[in-house]
Design a protein around this motif. Structure first.
Motif, PDB file in Angstrom:
ATOM      1  N   SER A 124       0.826  -1.208   0.000  1.00 37.80           N
ATOM      2  CA  SER A 124       0.000   0.000   0.000  1.00 37.80           C
ATOM      3  C   SER A 124       0.862   1.260   0.000  1.00 37.80           C
ATOM      4  N   ASP A 125       0.278   2.348  -0.490  1.00 34.88           N
ATOM      5  CA  ASP A 125       1.018   3.619  -0.549  1.00 34.88           C
ATOM      6  C   ASP A 125       1.433   4.078   0.843  1.00 34.88           C
ATOM      7  N   GLY A 126       0.540   3.919   1.806  1.00 34.74           N
ATOM      8  CA  GLY A 126       0.852   4.351   3.172  1.00 34.74           C
ATOM      9  C   GLY A 126       2.006   3.571   3.764  1.00 34.74           C
ATOM     10  N   MET A 127       1.983   2.270   3.599  1.00 35.60           N
ATOM     11  CA  MET A 127       3.080   1.430   4.109  1.00 35.60           C
ATOM     12  C   MET A 127       4.394   1.800   3.433  1.00 35.60           C
ATOM     13  N   ARG A 128       4.359   2.015   2.148  1.00 30.09           N
ATOM     14  CA  ARG A 128       5.595   2.329   1.421  1.00 30.09           C
ATOM     15  C   ARG A 128       6.190   3.663   1.884  1.00 30.09           C
ATOM     16  N   LYS A 129       5.327   4.609   2.226  1.00 29.27           N
ATOM     17  CA  LYS A 129       5.815   5.889   2.749  1.00 29.27           C
ATOM     18  C   LYS A 129       6.593   5.675   4.053  1.00 29.27           C
ATOM     19  N   TRP A 130       6.024   4.860   4.947  1.00 27.23           N
ATOM     20  CA  TRP A 130       6.688   4.619   6.233  1.00 27.23           C
ATOM     21  C   TRP A 130       7.975   3.818   6.054  1.00 27.23           C
ATOM     22  N   LEU A 131       8.005   2.900   5.095  1.00 24.60           N
ATOM     23  CA  LEU A 131       9.211   2.098   4.880  1.00 24.60           C
ATOM     24  C   LEU A 131      10.397   2.973   4.479  1.00 24.60           C
ATOM     25  N   THR A 132      10.129   4.007   3.670  1.00 23.52           N
ATOM     26  CA  THR A 132      11.231   4.897   3.261  1.00 23.52           C
ATOM     27  C   THR A 132      11.791   5.661   4.456  1.00 23.52           C
ATOM     28  N   LEU A 133      10.966   5.923   5.457  1.00 22.69           N
ATOM     29  CA  LEU A 133      11.427   6.617   6.661  1.00 22.69           C
ATOM     30  C   LEU A 133      12.066   5.653   7.651  1.00 22.69           C
ATOM     31  N   LEU A 134      11.514   4.452   7.748  1.00 18.83           N
ATOM     32  CA  LEU A 134      12.047   3.467   8.700  1.00 18.83           C
ATOM     33  C   LEU A 134      13.392   2.915   8.241  1.00 18.83           C
ATOM     34  N   LYS A 135      13.505   2.631   6.945  1.00 19.26           N
ATOM     35  CA  LYS A 135      14.689   1.981   6.380  1.00 19.26           C
ATOM     36  C   LYS A 135      15.035   0.717   7.187  1.00 19.26           C
ATOM     37  N   PRO A 136      14.177  -0.286   7.093  1.00 21.05           N
ATOM     38  CA  PRO A 136      14.381  -1.511   7.887  1.00 21.05           C
ATOM     39  C   PRO A 136      15.683  -2.201   7.528  1.00 21.05           C
TER      40      PRO A 136
END
Length: 744
Positions: free
Chosen positions: A626-638
């Motif tokens: 989802s777009d929302g999840m992808r936004k957070w992934l770019t900030l989290l950088k797991p």
């Protein structure tokens, strides 16, 4: 004072002088489970019976027993004696004869269970009617009545019963022959039923029934063929009947009602049957014949067939577990793993669930042998080291701190809930294996009921009332967009909709009025998407079975939330399309590169994969697309698998507000609470933030995960579904062409 008023006065005076407030009992009652032929909600009709000081009430829905368990449970809670019954359709001849093109080749008959044996015979009759005799409607015959009459009370039913129909046709000799047949089958438990809804045919037939009762020494019983709770519910009931018969209001339907078919009081029934007072009193005799019996029962698990050399299911389960543990953790098994396995196995044995684990192991093993892909786990199952050893799950609960107690708690005796995801292209193969293993008479699907929502109720009522389509659509557009919004919340949130309740347009006012009354009514039934019942005995002997037009497999007539209380084992077999993508990608890789990849053995520390997540290149990746999840992934950088598990757990409405704090803690942008030092081992992986129910359980051992904060999530489930997403990401990163071909 005329004679009728004198009769009423005497009856009412007698009621005041004697304790007769609960003498009359309704023995012919339809609930919403007589689908589209009754507006009577089970809870509401029982509450009304309680208001009327009635101490017993029957349920006799048409041809099915969908509502009896719910009815029985609710009735006992409020101190009303539940009388379980059914209004059967009895074929004119054999139930196997299905040559008639019309629906009229059957007669109505009321059967009530006196005891547990009678209840079981009701189940057998009802099941046979659906499985063997269905022709337009479920039908039994007199052969079945003779076979399963023990423990049953029989009432001759309404004007559509065999005897009243013959009397209406002036076939008196045949009517008497039918009476003799029923007496031969049921003896003193056969009663002639009379009704009075103001119909001319009833006025003509009732005296004939009374005369026959005297001639054959049979007792009369009065009933009211209840189809709605209160008198003022009649208009909504008419709407429902029109939906059933696909008519507009005012058009002639095949189902004719007078408005008198509501739950009348003792006094109303006594006045109605002033000429037959014994028919009212005799309902009490039937109530007293009915024993207090329980239909709730413990689940009896099927016996698992053991190979030679094993004397018990537990011995076999231990052997399989230890062998699997050596594959998973190495040989010899470490002390930590051995202690965990022994604790779990002892708990399973103490709770008596060894057969359950063997059954699930066998189904998963067989699926793998058929090259059916299964998920790493689902729900709290992944918290079990035994399940991991048996390859029921594929994520190490010890490595990832997943709790067995979240899955199976000896302090709460209830069946473990092992839900299984399969690739949905071949799910039928697995179900067929189960049927062949346990027998088609012991395996079934589960019924579900479609209920009217505000949106559907408005559309249905508008169609019956002939409200113009554009007006119907306009009313629907005023509802909140949430699928679960009720009329109560809709009127609060939409001032425009509220205004329409007082519209100058009579059709609009009535549409909303009746839509509100019918909201929640059962509209249809279907089959549970994933629930499968496996029984230790023939299902027809313990629960009613039905069939659906679109499935060859029978289905239990009780909903999924009820089946365990009815003594049935339920497994959820779910089809997951993401598993299809993984399977087909692996096939593509094999075809093009001659490489066999074991998707369950890929490295979980591949930097290339975490770069894919950090760059949000997760389109088509399960849980992360989802777009929302992808936004957070770019900030989290797991950078590790635990980061991804946490995101799966947090990316929900209840947990979304925690995500910014979680990201700041990971990147040391915000000071971690000093409480972390005391709880470092438990909260370290989530950077000092409590995210999982399992963390709560460890920090507060006396706590119940069900009472945890709303944003706390089941870590076991999050870990399993994260692993599916990671596997897809691995394939996408390393074999993009094969991955995209699998999606297409």
């Amino acid at each position: 004072m005329n004679s009728n008023n004198q009769k009423k006065s005497i009856i009412l005076q007698n009621a005041e002088n004697t304790n007769v407030s609960s003498t009359f009992t309704h023995l012919h009652v339809h609930t919403q489970y007589s689908i589209l032929d009754s507006t009577a909600d089970v809870g509401k009709i029982l509450a009304r019976a309680k208001e009327l000081d009635m101490d017993a009430l029957a349920i006799t829905d048409h041809g099915s027993m969908f509502g009896v368990f719910d009815f029985h449970t609710q009735a006992k809670k409020i101190g009303i004696k539940p009388i379980i019954g059914c209004e059967f359709y009895v074929a004119d001849g054999s139930r196997f004869e299905k040559k008639r093109a019309e629906k009229s080749g059957s007669n109505h008959l009321i059967l009530l269970a006196k005891n547990l044996q009678g209840y079981q015979n009701l189940c057998r009759l009802c099941s046979s009617g659906h499985i063997e005799g269905f022709h337009y409607r479920p039908r039994i015959d007199k052969e079945l009545l003779r076979k399963y009459s023990d423990g049953l009370i029989c009432l001759s039913a309404c004007l559509d019963g065999e005897i009243p129909r013959l009397l209406k046709a002036k076939k008196y000799a045949k009517a008497e022959k039918a009476i003799q047949e029923f007496l031969d089958i049921f003896g003193n438990d056969f009663y002639l039923e009379i009704q009075n809804h103001g119909l001319d045919e009833q006025k003509r037939v009732n005296p004939l029934l009374a005369n026959l009762a005297k001639k054959y020494n049979i007792k009369l019983v009065a009933s009211n063929d209840v189809h709605f709770v209160n008198k003022n519910d009649f208009a909504a009931h008419q709407i429902l009947v029109c939906l059933n018969t696909e008519k507009k209001l005012g058009e002639q339907t095949a189902l004719n009602y007078t408005g008198e078919e509501f739950l009348k009081s003792h006094d109303e029934m006594s006045i109605l049957f002033a000429d037959y007072p014994e028919a009212v009193v005799n309902t009490r005799e039937i109530v007293e014949k009915i024993e207090n019996f329980e239909i709730k029962r413990d689940v009896v698990l099927p016996k698992f067939p053991l190979p030679e050399g094993f004397g018990s299911e537990m011995e076999y389960l231990r052997s399989l577990t230890m062998a699997g543990a050596k594959e998973r953790w190495g040989d010899p098994i470490s002390k930590e793993v051995l202690e965990r396995l022994n604790f779990e196995l002892n708990t399973i044995e103490k709770m008596g669930f060894q057969a359950y684990f063997l059954m699930v192991w066998d189904i998963i093993r067989s699926a793998h042998e058929m090259e059916v892909l299964t998920s790493p786990g689902r729900g709290s199952t992944a918290g079990s080291a035994v399940c991991y050893a048996l390859k029921i799950t594929n994520i190490d609960p010890i490595k990832y701190n997943l709790l067995f107690e979240r899955f199976l708690n000896p302090d709460r005796i209830s069946l473990p809930d092992i839900d299984i995801d399969f690739d949905d292209e071949v799910l039928e193969k697995v179900i067929q294996y189960v049927v062949e293993k346990y027998g088609e008479e012991r395996v079934a699907q589960i019924v579900t009921f479609g209920r009217m929502s505000p949106r559907n109720a408005i559309k249905d009522v508008a169609r019956v009332l002939d409200l113009p389509l554009e007006e119907s659509n306009r009313l629907v557009s005023l509802l909140p967009e949430r699928w679960n919004a009720t009329f109560e919340t809709a009127f609060k949130e939409s001032a425009d909709l509220l205004k329409e309740k007082d519209s100058s347009n009579d059709l609009i006012r009535k549409t909303l009025q009746y839509a509100v009354e019918l909201d929640g009514s059962i509209r249809n039934f279907g089959v549970h998407a994933c629930g499968i019942i496996i029984s230790s005995e023939d299902l027809k002997d313990i629960v009613p079975i039905s069939v659906a037009k679109w499935s060859d497999m029978p289905m239990v007539q009780f909903e999924g939330k009820i089946v365990e209380d009815a003594g049935l084992l339920k497994l959820d077999f779910l089809g997951l399309s993401s598993l299809n993508i993984i399977k087909n990608t692996l096939k593509n890789i094999k075809l093009r590169h001659q490489i066999d990849i074991d998707i369950e053995d890929i490295p979980l520390d591949d930097k290339k994969i975490y770069e894919l997540f950090a760059n949000a290149e997760t389109a088509s990746i399960f849980q992360f697309e989802s777009d929302g999840m992808r936004k957070w992934l770019t900030l989290l950088k797991p950078t590790r698998f635990e980061d991804l598990i946490a995101m799966t757990a947090l990316y929900r409405p209840e947990g979304m507000g925690i995500i910014p704090k979680f990201i700041k803690h990971k990147h040391n942008q915000e000071k971690i609470n000093s409480d972390l030092e005391a709880n470092e081992e438990i909260l370290k992986e989530t950077y000092g933030i409590m995210i999982y129910q399992e963390q709560k359980m460890v920090l507060s051992p006396e706590s119940d995960w069900r009472m945890a904060s709303s944003f706390l999530y089941n870590k076991s489930h999050a870990a399993c579904y994260t692993l599916i997403g990671y596997q897809m990401a691995y394939l996408k990163a390393n074999y993009p062409d094969e991955f995209y071909d699998a999606i297409i």
